[in-house]
Design a protein around this motif. Sequence first.
Motif, PDB file in Angstrom:
ATOM      1  N   GLY A  32       0.832  -1.190   0.000  1.00 18.49           N
ATOM      2  CA  GLY A  32       0.000   0.000   0.000  1.00 18.49           C
ATOM      3  C   GLY A  32       0.868   1.241   0.000  1.00 18.49           C
ATOM      4  O   GLY A  32       1.911   1.287  -0.650  1.00 18.49           O
ATOM      5  N   TRP A  33       0.443   2.228   0.765  1.00 14.70           N
ATOM      6  CA  TRP A  33       1.154   3.502   0.858  1.00 14.70           C
ATOM      7  C   TRP A  33       1.664   3.689   2.266  1.00 14.70           C
ATOM      8  O   TRP A  33       0.950   3.408   3.234  1.00 14.70           O
ATOM      9  N   THR A  34       2.884   4.140   2.409  1.00 14.09           N
ATOM     10  CA  THR A  34       3.414   4.390   3.746  1.00 14.09           C
ATOM     11  C   THR A  34       3.844   5.842   3.884  1.00 14.09           C
ATOM     12  O   THR A  34       4.505   6.403   3.014  1.00 14.09           O
ATOM     13  N   SER A  35       3.439   6.431   4.992  1.00 14.65           N
ATOM     14  CA  SER A  35       3.901   7.759   5.394  1.00 14.65           C
ATOM     15  C   SER A  35       4.770   7.662   6.640  1.00 14.65           C
ATOM     16  O   SER A  35       5.077   8.677   7.268  1.00 14.65           O
ATOM     17  N   HIS A  36       5.153   6.439   6.999  1.00 18.19           N
ATOM     18  CA  HIS A  36       5.899   6.227   8.243  1.00 18.19           C
ATOM     19  C   HIS A  36       7.276   6.889   8.171  1.00 18.19           C
ATOM     20  O   HIS A  36       8.005   6.743   7.194  1.00 18.19           O
ATOM     21  N   LEU A  37       7.623   7.629   9.214  1.00 21.62           N
ATOM     22  CA  LEU A  37       8.941   8.248   9.327  1.00 21.62           C
ATOM     23  C   LEU A  37       9.698   7.557  10.449  1.00 21.62           C
ATOM     24  O   LEU A  37       9.185   7.441  11.566  1.00 21.62           O
ATOM     25  N   VAL A  38      10.897   7.093  10.164  1.00 23.62           N
ATOM     26  CA  VAL A  38      11.742   6.454  11.173  1.00 23.62           C
ATOM     27  C   VAL A  38      12.613   7.533  11.801  1.00 23.62           C
ATOM     28  O   VAL A  38      13.381   8.212  11.116  1.00 23.62           O
ATOM     29  N   THR A  39      12.491   7.704  13.093  1.00 24.82           N
ATOM     30  CA  THR A  39      13.210   8.742  13.832  1.00 24.82           C
ATOM     31  C   THR A  39      13.752   8.140  15.127  1.00 24.82           C
ATOM     32  O   THR A  39      13.385   7.013  15.503  1.00 24.82           O
ATOM     33  N   PRO A  40      14.590   8.866  15.849  1.00 21.65           N
ATOM     34  CA  PRO A  40      15.017   8.350  17.157  1.00 21.65           C
ATOM     35  C   PRO A  40      13.833   8.111  18.099  1.00 21.65           C
ATOM     36  O   PRO A  40      13.900   7.244  18.971  1.00 21.65           O
ATOM     37  N   GLU A  41      12.756   8.862  17.908  1.00 15.97           N
ATOM     38  CA  GLU A  41      11.589   8.688  18.779  1.00 15.97           C
ATOM     39  C   GLU A  41      10.816   7.413  18.436  1.00 15.97           C
ATOM     40  O   GLU A  41      10.362   6.686  19.329  1.00 15.97           O
ATOM     41  N   THR A  42      10.652   7.116  17.143  1.00 18.16           N
ATOM     42  CA  THR A  42       9.943   5.888  16.770  1.00 18.16           C
ATOM     43  C   THR A  42      10.829   4.668  16.932  1.00 18.16           C
ATOM     44  O   THR A  42      10.352   3.573  17.229  1.00 18.16           O
ATOM     45  N   GLY A  43      12.143   4.842  16.725  1.00 24.18           N
ATOM     46  CA  GLY A  43      13.081   3.728  16.819  1.00 24.18           C
ATOM     47  C   GLY A  43      12.961   2.779  15.632  1.00 24.18           C
ATOM     48  O   GLY A  43      12.156   2.977  14.717  1.00 24.18           O
ATOM     49  N   VAL A  44      13.798   1.745  15.645  1.00 28.85           N
ATOM     50  CA  VAL A  44      13.759   0.693  14.625  1.00 28.85           C
ATOM     51  C   VAL A  44      13.518  -0.633  15.331  1.00 28.85           C
ATOM     52  O   VAL A  44      14.137  -0.943  16.334  1.00 28.85           O
ATOM     53  N   ARG A  45      12.590  -1.417  14.778  1.00 23.68           N
ATOM     54  CA  ARG A  45      12.211  -2.677  15.420  1.00 23.68           C
ATOM     55  C   ARG A  45      12.538  -3.890  14.563  1.00 23.68           C
ATOM     56  O   ARG A  45      12.723  -4.985  15.087  1.00 23.68           O
ATOM     57  N   ALA A  46      12.605  -3.714  13.243  1.00 27.50           N
ATOM     58  CA  ALA A  46      12.810  -4.858  12.356  1.00 27.50           C
ATOM     59  C   ALA A  46      14.238  -4.992  11.864  1.00 27.50           C
ATOM     60  O   ALA A  46      14.631  -6.051  11.400  1.00 27.50           O
ATOM     61  N   VAL A  47      15.023  -3.931  11.953  1.00 24.00           N
ATOM     62  CA  VAL A  47      16.304  -3.851  11.256  1.00 24.00           C
ATOM     63  C   VAL A  47      17.443  -3.670  12.254  1.00 24.00           C
ATOM     64  O   VAL A  47      17.334  -2.882  13.196  1.00 24.00           O
ATOM     65  N   HIS A  48      18.553  -4.391  12.017  1.00 28.34           N
ATOM     66  CA  HIS A  48      19.724  -4.279  12.880  1.00 28.34           C
ATOM     67  C   HIS A  48      20.798  -3.356  12.312  1.00 28.34           C
ATOM     68  O   HIS A  48      21.619  -2.823  13.065  1.00 28.34           O
ATOM     69  N   ALA A  49      20.848  -3.217  10.999  1.00 29.86           N
ATOM     70  CA  ALA A  49      21.921  -2.446  10.375  1.00 29.86           C
ATOM     71  C   ALA A  49      21.392  -1.805   9.096  1.00 29.86           C
ATOM     72  O   ALA A  49      20.446  -2.301   8.472  1.00 29.86           O
ATOM     73  N   LEU A  50      22.020  -0.711   8.715  1.00 25.77           N
ATOM     74  CA  LEU A  50      21.618   0.042   7.529  1.00 25.77           C
ATOM     75  C   LEU A  50      22.830   0.291   6.652  1.00 25.77           C
ATOM     76  O   LEU A  50      23.849   0.809   7.114  1.00 25.77           O
ATOM     77  N   LEU A  51      22.701  -0.087   5.387  1.00 29.42           N
ATOM     78  CA  LEU A  51      23.707   0.201   4.375  1.00 29.42           C
ATOM     79  C   LEU A  51      23.145   1.301   3.491  1.00 29.42           C
ATOM     80  O   LEU A  51      22.104   1.129   2.855  1.00 29.42           O
ATOM     81  N   THR A  52      23.808   2.445   3.453  1.00 25.95           N
ATOM     82  CA  THR A  52      23.239   3.604   2.795  1.00 25.95           C
ATOM     83  C   THR A  52      24.338   4.471   2.199  1.00 25.95           C
ATOM     84  O   THR A  52      25.525   4.190   2.373  1.00 25.95           O
ATOM     85  N   GLY A  53      23.923   5.507   1.477  1.00 22.41           N
ATOM     86  CA  GLY A  53      24.887   6.494   1.000  1.00 22.41           C
ATOM     87  C   GLY A  53      25.122   7.546   2.068  1.00 22.41           C
ATOM     88  O   GLY A  53      24.732   7.392   3.225  1.00 22.41           O
ATOM     89  N   LEU A  54      25.756   8.618   1.657  1.00 22.79           N
ATOM     90  CA  LEU A  54      26.001   9.742   2.559  1.00 22.79           C
ATOM     91  C   LEU A  54      24.987  10.833   2.227  1.00 22.79           C
ATOM     92  O   LEU A  54      24.802  11.185   1.061  1.00 22.79           O
TER      93      LEU A  54
END
Length: 336
Positions: free
Chosen positions: A266-288
């Motif tokens: 569907g559609w997601t407007s979810h924003l991941v922030t220090p307040e919401t935290g991360v529950r499913a993911v242990h690590a993030l591979l990303t750019g700068l």
Amino acid sequence: MTIDFALPPALSAHEPPEARGLARDAVRLMVTDSGGRIGHHRFRDLPELLAPGDLVVVNNSATLPAAVELDRLAVHFSTAREDGTWLVELRRHTSGGTEPYPGGAAGEWLPLPGRATLRLIARETPRLWRASLDRPVHSYLHERGKPIRYSYVEAEWPLADYQTVFATVPGSAEMPSAGRPFTAELVTALVSRGVRVAPITLHTGVASPEKDEPPYAERFEVPEPTATLVNRTREDGGRVVAVGTTVVRALESAVDPQGRLRPAEGWTSHLVTPETGVRAVHALLTGLHEPRSSHLRMLTAFTGEEVLCRSYDEALCEGYLWHEFGDTHLLFGNKW
């Protein structure tokens, strides 16, 4: 919290690494571990940095040639809506590229190349219009469009340079660039080491570099096999590694109140922030990411603000390259 810094123009990647004499997987990889220690590698070292039983989740969205050029303007097609309309950004040509165009009016008709017509319906955000095209958008873009390019990329590059090895589902206005350094050989090396790879789909919209805005609603899918693999990996003590902020957003949008991942679309407007935290993911591979970018708030949910600031200071000092053709960063969550 806003992380701000000066990004020197010399640290913007102006062309694909292949044009700099590098293979896709030879870009640099900075690693921030769960204790806040920082190391420096090449992307092709990734299999050695992960362990058997880990799971790498990738975005299989393919990039559209989403920019259509007019005489004085460019139209960037961003996101398809459920009713068949699209969100688009109007940009004005400048000597160095394009910049946001503040004009336009609800009900206005814009003639596009190939005798197509775009009708502006209403502003969706201060930057984006809801609009309708008088023909199928995907086929029109493949006929008349080109990849979205900002001024820091100094020349045009073919659409193939804006695709990842995982791209199978067309729909992104801009490349899910965290996956660009992967090659078929690197994926084989990961699997040979016992690291599994699973897909989600999230179609990314335009992210103009001039605007510091939170992401708006985007179309996503977490298929049942991927949800099952994420849950099994966590239960077995492995780590779930998200390739890109888009993957984090999709997975975190599919977590149920008990902390288990469920198939979702569907559609997601979810924003991941220090307040919401991360529950499913242990690590993030990303750019700068850009100074003041909303993506940096997501990164602090993994590392905390102090560690992330040290990592970015290190990247600046070591001359890492930013943007879609640049270098990469692997962050392990500080609570794992």
